[in-house]
Write an enzyme that holds these catalytic residues in place. Structure first.
Site, short mmCIF file in Angstrom:
data_model
loop_
_atom_site.label_atom_id
_atom_site.label_comp_id
_atom_site.label_asym_id
_atom_site.label_seq_id
_atom_site.Cartn_x
_atom_site.Cartn_y
_atom_site.Cartn_z
N ASP A 252 0.80 -1.25 0.01
CA ASP A 252 0.08 0.02 -0.10
C ASP A 252 0.86 1.28 0.05
O ASP A 252 1.56 1.74 0.81
CB ASP A 252 -0.91 -0.04 1.30
CG ASP A 252 -1.66 1.21 1.50
OD1 ASP A 252 -1.51 2.23 0.85
OD2 ASP A 252 -2.37 1.25 2.47
N GLN B 60 0.82 6.42 1.17
CA GLN B 60 1.81 7.57 2.08
C GLN B 60 3.19 7.46 1.95
O GLN B 60 3.95 8.26 2.43
CB GLN B 60 1.35 7.18 3.51
CG GLN B 60 0.09 7.32 3.93
CD GLN B 60 -0.59 8.73 3.94
OE1 GLN B 60 0.08 9.59 3.61
NE2 GLN B 60 -1.99 9.05 4.14
N LYS C 27 -3.15 12.12 -3.26
CA LYS C 27 -2.03 12.27 -2.02
C LYS C 27 -0.99 12.73 -2.64
O LYS C 27 0.08 13.11 -1.81
CB LYS C 27 -1.86 11.06 -1.21
CG LYS C 27 -3.20 10.71 -0.48
CD LYS C 27 -2.93 9.75 0.56
CE LYS C 27 -4.38 9.07 0.88
NZ LYS C 27 -4.96 9.50 1.69
#
Ligand code: PMP
Length: 408
Positions: free
Chosen positions: A196, A199, A222
């Site tokens: 993932d 971030q 993001k």
């Protein structure tokens, strides 16, 4: 690093009579003029549906849409643009791996390994898959400072493991996980490694081949691109074995009354009209980030955090979650102030013009693991400055005084 904030019209405003300091970048980032203009330009000059048309606008739109696929492949060092699938975002990418790869290859008794720091997007799809297939979901422990416990990783990943899925960087703790090392363990046991990247991708150079992983998902919004566009990268040999999930226009090769053949990957996964403007915005965001340089972004943010963290730690009654070494973390700082609810802290900071987030950050099992109901979270990006960090600290101190004086 030049002050980039001038490229972001939204940052040039006052909130509650104070200059806006936007520190909610882990939730979503602001968009530079170049991204907004690329989208406007597309709608003003080139808007058409892709792939099927032969007219000039359709050809232009298709060329731009497919050029971004190549750009993304280069951005994360994929070996081919045919490994790049357009999605809505990280959530959709992770769900698709579970629904396509997971449902095809998992058997009862197989094991899926994740960690206690996962966002619900990298937890609930696996929980659901495990339930459907009679598989077992296992969790890697964390060290007291919020880093992944590698001893636990060695214990939890076994010959029964079929899928390991981890956040590259935590959206709560800021911790950056040793993905290459965990991938080696996963592969040693014959499991695939899913990452993932929601971030991490905005903040560091991603090289999916150097990491050695099998799947990688991230969200455009993001990293300065619009909402509603994301990427799922997968190794070709895996994508080729996976069934499509959404059936309809665009993804087919030949349709007859009783049977259909599909396009090859990545197009077999892209059913229906895609978010073409989003793709073009993503391309412009990648151009913007690459004009700064991902290595420069990473080192600038490290310096920023090295500046902010020690001052935050000096605030009496503050608790900070996650590793304190700037080398082991990103610019996400989750904290609590003794005796204050994080929602009150976030509301008070908003009165000072400082935008942060409070809550469980879509990581309820992690909150339970940390034994807190919620945290406040300030998250930095490359357009933030040392002055923004100072404003955050001043605002936290003002908040403490305000509540301690018994005014509320
Ligand atoms: N994983 C992590 C670590 C995240 O921080 C987020 C976004 N908060 C997601 C997954 C989900 O991303 P999206 O909502 O863009 O699909």
């Amino acid at each position: 690093m030049n002050n980039l904030s001038e490229d972001f019209p939204i940052l040039q405003q006052k909130v509650n009579d104070e200059q806006l300091v936007y520190l909610d970048n882990a939730a979503t980032t602001q968009k530079p003029r170049a991204v907004v203009e690329a989208i406007t330009n597309y709608y003003y000059h080139d808007n058409a549906n892709v792939h099927r048309g032969v007219h000039t606008l359709a050809e232009r739109a298709t060329a731009q849409f497919e050029a971004v696929r190549k750009k993304v492949a280069h951005f994360i060092n994929a070996s081919s643009e045919e490994e790049i699938i357009y999605t809505k975002g990280t959530t959709e990418g992770l769900n698709w791996i579970a629904a396509s790869y997971g449902e095809t290859f998992l058997k009862p008794g197989d094991e899926i390994v994740i960690s206690y720091m996962e966002h619900h997007s990298n937890l609930v799809p696996w929980q659901n898959l495990a339930k459907k297939k009679g598989a077992v979901l296992k969790y890697i422990d964390l060290l007291p400072d919020g880093q992944l416990d590698m001893d636990s990783a060695y214990k939890q990943i076994t010959d029964k493991t079929v899928i390991v899925s981890l956040a590259h960087a935590s959206n709560v703790l800021g911790a950056v996980n040793p993905i290459a090392e965990v991938t080696k363990i996963a592969h040693l046991h014959g499991a695939i490694m899913v990452v993932d990247g929601a971030q991490s991708t905005p903040h560091m150079k991603i090289d999916v081949q150097a990491l050695g992983i099998d799947f990688f998902a991230f969200s455009g919004h993001k990293l300065m691109a619009p909402t509603g566009i994301g990427i799922l990268w997968g190794k070709s040999e895996l994508l080729d074995k996976m069934p499509p999930l959404e059936f309809g226009g665009e993804m087919i090769d030949w349709v007859q009354l009783q049977k259909t053949t599909y396009k090859k990957a990545p197009w077999k996964f892209e059913g229906g009209t895609q978010n073409i403007a989003g793709v073009i915005g993503l391309g412009a965001a990648i151009d913007y980030l690459e004009s700064i340089g991902m290595e420069n972004i990473a080192s600038y943010e490290k310096t920023l955090i090295a500046n902010v963290l020690p001052e935050m730690l000096n605030i009496q009654g503050i608790e900070i979650y996650g590793p304190l070494d700037p080398e082991k973390r990103t610019g996400i700082i989750s904290f609590n102030l003794k005796g204050l609810h994080p929602h009150d802290v976030a509301t008070a900071l908003d009165m000072e013009g400082v935008a942060i987030r409070a809550g469980h950050h879509c990581a309820q099992p992690l909150m339970e693991y940390l034994n807190v109901a919620a945290t406040a979270r300030a998250s930095f990006y490359v357009y933030n400055t040392v002055a923004d960090g100072k404003k955050l600290i001043e605002a936290i101190k003002a908040t403490k005084e305000f509540f301690n004086n018994g005014i509320v």
